[in-house]
Scaffold this motif. Structure first.
Motif, PDB file in Angstrom:
ATOM      1  N   VAL A  80       0.880  -1.242   0.043  1.00 28.95           N
ATOM      2  CA  VAL A  80       0.104  -0.081  -0.026  1.00 28.95           C
ATOM      3  C   VAL A  80       0.852   1.460  -0.095  1.00 28.95           C
ATOM      4  O   VAL A  80       0.771   2.299  -0.736  1.00 28.95           O
ATOM      5  CB  VAL A  80      -0.741  -0.091   1.268  1.00 28.95           C
ATOM      6  CG1 VAL A  80      -1.933   1.294   1.012  1.00 28.95           C
ATOM      7  CG2 VAL A  80      -1.797  -1.176   1.183  1.00 28.95           C
ATOM      8  N   GLN A  81       1.830   1.389   0.770  1.00 33.27           N
ATOM      9  CA  GLN A  81       2.737   2.515   0.894  1.00 33.27           C
ATOM     10  C   GLN A  81       4.309   1.972   1.486  1.00 33.27           C
ATOM     11  O   GLN A  81       4.104   1.042   2.214  1.00 33.27           O
ATOM     12  CB  GLN A  81       2.148   3.361   1.805  1.00 33.27           C
ATOM     13  CG  GLN A  81       1.256   4.329   1.478  1.00 33.27           C
ATOM     14  CD  GLN A  81       0.840   5.521   2.206  1.00 33.27           C
ATOM     15  OE1 GLN A  81       1.805   6.389   2.602  1.00 33.27           O
ATOM     16  NE2 GLN A  81      -0.499   5.717   2.696  1.00 33.27           N
ATOM     17  N   ASP A  82       5.221   2.383   1.082  1.00 33.59           N
ATOM     18  CA  ASP A  82       6.480   2.200   1.561  1.00 33.59           C
ATOM     19  C   ASP A  82       7.084   3.473   1.951  1.00 33.59           C
ATOM     20  O   ASP A  82       7.579   4.394   0.970  1.00 33.59           O
ATOM     21  CB  ASP A  82       7.316   1.624   0.610  1.00 33.59           C
ATOM     22  CG  ASP A  82       8.787   0.926   0.877  1.00 33.59           C
ATOM     23  OD1 ASP A  82       8.847   1.226   2.386  1.00 33.59           O
ATOM     24  OD2 ASP A  82       9.397   0.517   0.457  1.00 33.59           O
ATOM     25  N   VAL A  83       7.054   3.968   3.193  1.00 37.81           N
ATOM     26  CA  VAL A  83       7.482   5.455   3.559  1.00 37.81           C
ATOM     27  C   VAL A  83       8.495   5.325   4.171  1.00 37.81           C
ATOM     28  O   VAL A  83       9.355   4.765   4.936  1.00 37.81           O
ATOM     29  CB  VAL A  83       6.171   5.902   4.554  1.00 37.81           C
ATOM     30  CG1 VAL A  83       6.692   7.421   5.123  1.00 37.81           C
ATOM     31  CG2 VAL A  83       5.051   5.938   3.726  1.00 37.81           C
ATOM     32  N   ALA A  84       9.418   6.427   3.778  1.00 34.93           N
ATOM     33  CA  ALA A  84      10.737   6.937   4.498  1.00 34.93           C
ATOM     34  C   ALA A  84      10.892   8.423   4.954  1.00 34.93           C
ATOM     35  O   ALA A  84      11.770   8.745   5.659  1.00 34.93           O
ATOM     36  CB  ALA A  84      11.883   6.526   3.715  1.00 34.93           C
ATOM     37  N   ASP A  85      10.400   9.275   4.069  1.00 35.85           N
ATOM     38  CA  ASP A  85      10.473  10.521   4.382  1.00 35.85           C
ATOM     39  C   ASP A  85       9.784  11.114   5.665  1.00 35.85           C
ATOM     40  O   ASP A  85       8.523  10.716   5.701  1.00 35.85           O
ATOM     41  CB  ASP A  85       9.894  11.349   3.221  1.00 35.85           C
ATOM     42  CG  ASP A  85      10.668  11.384   2.034  1.00 35.85           C
ATOM     43  OD1 ASP A  85      12.050  10.821   1.808  1.00 35.85           O
ATOM     44  OD2 ASP A  85       9.924  11.343   0.694  1.00 35.85           O
ATOM     45  N   LEU A  86      10.432  11.933   6.463  1.00 34.66           N
ATOM     46  CA  LEU A  86       9.694  12.546   7.634  1.00 34.66           C
ATOM     47  C   LEU A  86       8.563  13.462   7.234  1.00 34.66           C
ATOM     48  O   LEU A  86       8.867  13.998   6.075  1.00 34.66           O
ATOM     49  CB  LEU A  86      10.555  13.173   8.478  1.00 34.66           C
ATOM     50  CG  LEU A  86      11.990  12.573   9.002  1.00 34.66           C
ATOM     51  CD1 LEU A  86      13.007  13.170   9.770  1.00 34.66           C
ATOM     52  CD2 LEU A  86      11.642  11.014   9.760  1.00 34.66           C
ATOM     53  N   PRO A  87       7.618  13.735   7.960  1.00 34.16           N
ATOM     54  CA  PRO A  87       6.512  14.653   7.535  1.00 34.16           C
ATOM     55  C   PRO A  87       7.228  16.053   7.203  1.00 34.16           C
ATOM     56  O   PRO A  87       8.325  16.463   7.839  1.00 34.16           O
ATOM     57  CB  PRO A  87       5.511  14.676   8.954  1.00 34.16           C
ATOM     58  CG  PRO A  87       5.858  13.397   9.297  1.00 34.16           C
ATOM     59  CD  PRO A  87       7.547  13.138   9.162  1.00 34.16           C
ATOM     60  N   GLU A  88       6.597  16.841   6.338  1.00 34.48           N
ATOM     61  CA  GLU A  88       7.219  18.166   5.979  1.00 34.48           C
ATOM     62  C   GLU A  88       7.208  18.988   6.929  1.00 34.48           C
ATOM     63  O   GLU A  88       8.366  19.940   6.902  1.00 34.48           O
ATOM     64  CB  GLU A  88       6.335  18.715   4.742  1.00 34.48           C
ATOM     65  CG  GLU A  88       6.273  17.884   3.606  1.00 34.48           C
ATOM     66  CD  GLU A  88       5.521  18.387   2.346  1.00 34.48           C
ATOM     67  OE1 GLU A  88       4.816  19.714   2.799  1.00 34.48           O
ATOM     68  OE2 GLU A  88       5.361  17.999   1.317  1.00 34.48           O
ATOM     69  N   ARG A  89       6.310  19.184   8.049  1.00 37.50           N
ATOM     70  CA  ARG A  89       6.568  20.321   8.944  1.00 37.50           C
ATOM     71  C   ARG A  89       7.257  19.819  10.119  1.00 37.50           C
ATOM     72  O   ARG A  89       7.464  20.561  10.968  1.00 37.50           O
ATOM     73  CB  ARG A  89       5.147  20.526   9.656  1.00 37.50           C
ATOM     74  CG  ARG A  89       4.071  20.971   8.567  1.00 37.50           C
ATOM     75  CD  ARG A  89       2.639  21.304   9.330  1.00 37.50           C
ATOM     76  NE  ARG A  89       1.898  21.975   8.474  1.00 37.50           N
ATOM     77  CZ  ARG A  89       0.682  22.256   8.666  1.00 37.50           C
ATOM     78  NH1 ARG A  89       0.096  22.201  10.154  1.00 37.50           N
ATOM     79  NH2 ARG A  89      -0.185  22.939   7.977  1.00 37.50           N
ATOM     80  N   THR A 117      19.090  14.580   8.723  1.00 36.73           N
ATOM     81  CA  THR A 117      18.366  13.740   8.002  1.00 36.73           C
ATOM     82  C   THR A 117      17.102  14.120   7.920  1.00 36.73           C
ATOM     83  O   THR A 117      16.380  14.812   8.761  1.00 36.73           O
ATOM     84  CB  THR A 117      18.487  12.335   8.402  1.00 36.73           C
ATOM     85  OG1 THR A 117      17.974  11.349   7.572  1.00 36.73           O
ATOM     86  CG2 THR A 117      18.029  11.956   9.832  1.00 36.73           C
ATOM     87  N   THR A 118      16.235  14.020   6.680  1.00 36.71           N
ATOM     88  CA  THR A 118      14.970  13.999   6.575  1.00 36.71           C
ATOM     89  C   THR A 118      14.230  12.676   6.277  1.00 36.71           C
ATOM     90  O   THR A 118      13.125  12.764   6.004  1.00 36.71           O
ATOM     91  CB  THR A 118      14.579  15.119   5.316  1.00 36.71           C
ATOM     92  OG1 THR A 118      15.192  14.546   4.109  1.00 36.71           O
ATOM     93  CG2 THR A 118      14.984  16.525   5.753  1.00 36.71           C
ATOM     94  N   LYS A 119      14.863  11.647   6.665  1.00 33.08           N
ATOM     95  CA  LYS A 119      14.234  10.417   6.172  1.00 33.08           C
ATOM     96  C   LYS A 119      14.434   9.262   7.392  1.00 33.08           C
ATOM     97  O   LYS A 119      15.282   9.486   8.337  1.00 33.08           O
ATOM     98  CB  LYS A 119      15.209   9.833   5.077  1.00 33.08           C
ATOM     99  CG  LYS A 119      14.821  10.427   3.666  1.00 33.08           C
ATOM    100  CD  LYS A 119      15.534   9.829   2.689  1.00 33.08           C
ATOM    101  CE  LYS A 119      15.264  10.145   1.373  1.00 33.08           C
ATOM    102  NZ  LYS A 119      13.775  10.299   0.956  1.00 33.08           N
TER     103      LYS A 119
END
Length: 321
Positions: free
Chosen positions: A95-104, A118-120
């Motif tokens: 469904v999803q494979d997430v690594a990026d931290l939320p934008e805020r 890091t942002t991940k």
């Protein structure tokens, strides 16, 4: 009934790969030990962590009874390629494979060099949909948050697990904690997206190695709105927060087996299973499979390069589905 679980396989690499065992004999011994535990526990869906390579996981699956569907996250640190995955007896779709931290969420410092941020997430959070034989479908998210075991700066090709002084220990512990907190926020954002305010009817399971115990702040972040934890007065009292909440099943584990790792002689529960409201009433059992004596680990993971099993115990939940 459906049995879901989580297990950190501890550095599942082939011989010759980085962090892999130094001999084929040690590798085959580890595979046999892991397979014996999984075959004995008979899970239907198992979230796994510290998969070093897809090939090594494939070697393990060959030793398991029955047919298995496999999915792996594509996100992992380049310097240590461990990742999360899912083994399932039922068909699965990513469904999803997430690594990026939320934008805020601000970039997180990782080192005394303040230019290093890091942002991940270090390891991706993998969400899959599991299609059950009953026709029902559940979404399972597998995670592995930043470890409390700290690596300190070292020359190229070297690793250092002991600090030069207590100031360095404190700073790098903070860097690790900040990363784990940011990763917990990222997983909570993924849960929000998947629940979409429908937790009373939408079945979601978040499981994995959270690298901290139930009452830790990072673990608590994943719960969502507070006040309805298992064992509290609000546990079975419906309110608007149920649409977003996750319930940690840790309190349902028997006291004598409520640990999944031993660190410097102390038992700790750092592997967890959380469920949305619609699944809470369908949990019939939660257990930890300690089918062998768990080792007491230290701050140097390289000491267990040729270990014949994992330093974690699997955590399993049986759901009436």
């Amino acid at each position: 009934m459906v049995v879901l679980g989580t297990w950190n396989l501890e550095n599942l690499f082939r011989p010759g790969e980085a962090s892999g065992p130094t001999s084929e004999e040690a590798y085959r011994g580890k595979l046999a030990g892991l397979a014996a535990t999984i075959n004995g526990a008979t899970p239907d869906v198992l979230g796994v962590q510290e998969v070093g390579s897809p090939q090594a996981l494939g070697d393990l699956v060959e030793l398991l009874h029955g047919d298995w569907h496999v999915a792996l996250s594509e996100h992992f640190d380049a310097h240590r390629t461990i990742r999360v995955g899912v083994l399932s007896r039922h068909p699965i779709d990513v469904v999803q494979d997430v690594a990026d931290l939320p934008e805020r969420l601000a970039p997180v410092h990782t080192d005394d060099d303040l230019t290093k941020v890091t942002t991940k997430m270090g390891r991706g959070a993998l969400a899959v949909q599991v299609e059950l034989v009953t026709g029902e479908a559940i979404t399972v998210v597998v995670v592995h948050l930043k470890s409390k075991l700290v690596t300190y700066p070292a020359p190229p090709g070297k690793k250092r697990f002991s600090p030069r002084d207590e100031g360095e220990r404190a700073r790098y512990s903070a860097y690790a904690l900040n990363r784990r907190a940011a990763e917990a926020v990222t997983v909570r954002a993924l849960a929000d997206d998947l629940l979409d305010g429908q937790g009373i009817a939408r079945p979601l399971v978040v499981l994995g190695d959270l690298n901290d115990e139930p009452q830790a702040a990072t673990t608590q972040v994943l719960l969502g709105p507070p006040g309805s934890e298992i064992g509290t007065a609000g546990e079975r009292r419906p309110d608007a927060g149920d649409a977003w909440r996750l319930w940690n099943l840790a309190p349902l584990i028997r006291d004598v087996e409520r640990y999944s790792r031993i660190y410097r002689g102390r038992q700790e529960l750092i592997d967890h299973i959380l469920v949305s409201r619609t699944l809470l009433d369908r949990v019939s059992q939660v257990r930890v499979i300690v089918d062998r004596t768990l080792p007491s680990i230290t701050d140097n993971p390289t000491e267990r390069r040729n270990a014949r099993d994992s330093d974690h115990a699997p955590v399993l939940a049986t759901l009436n589905l």
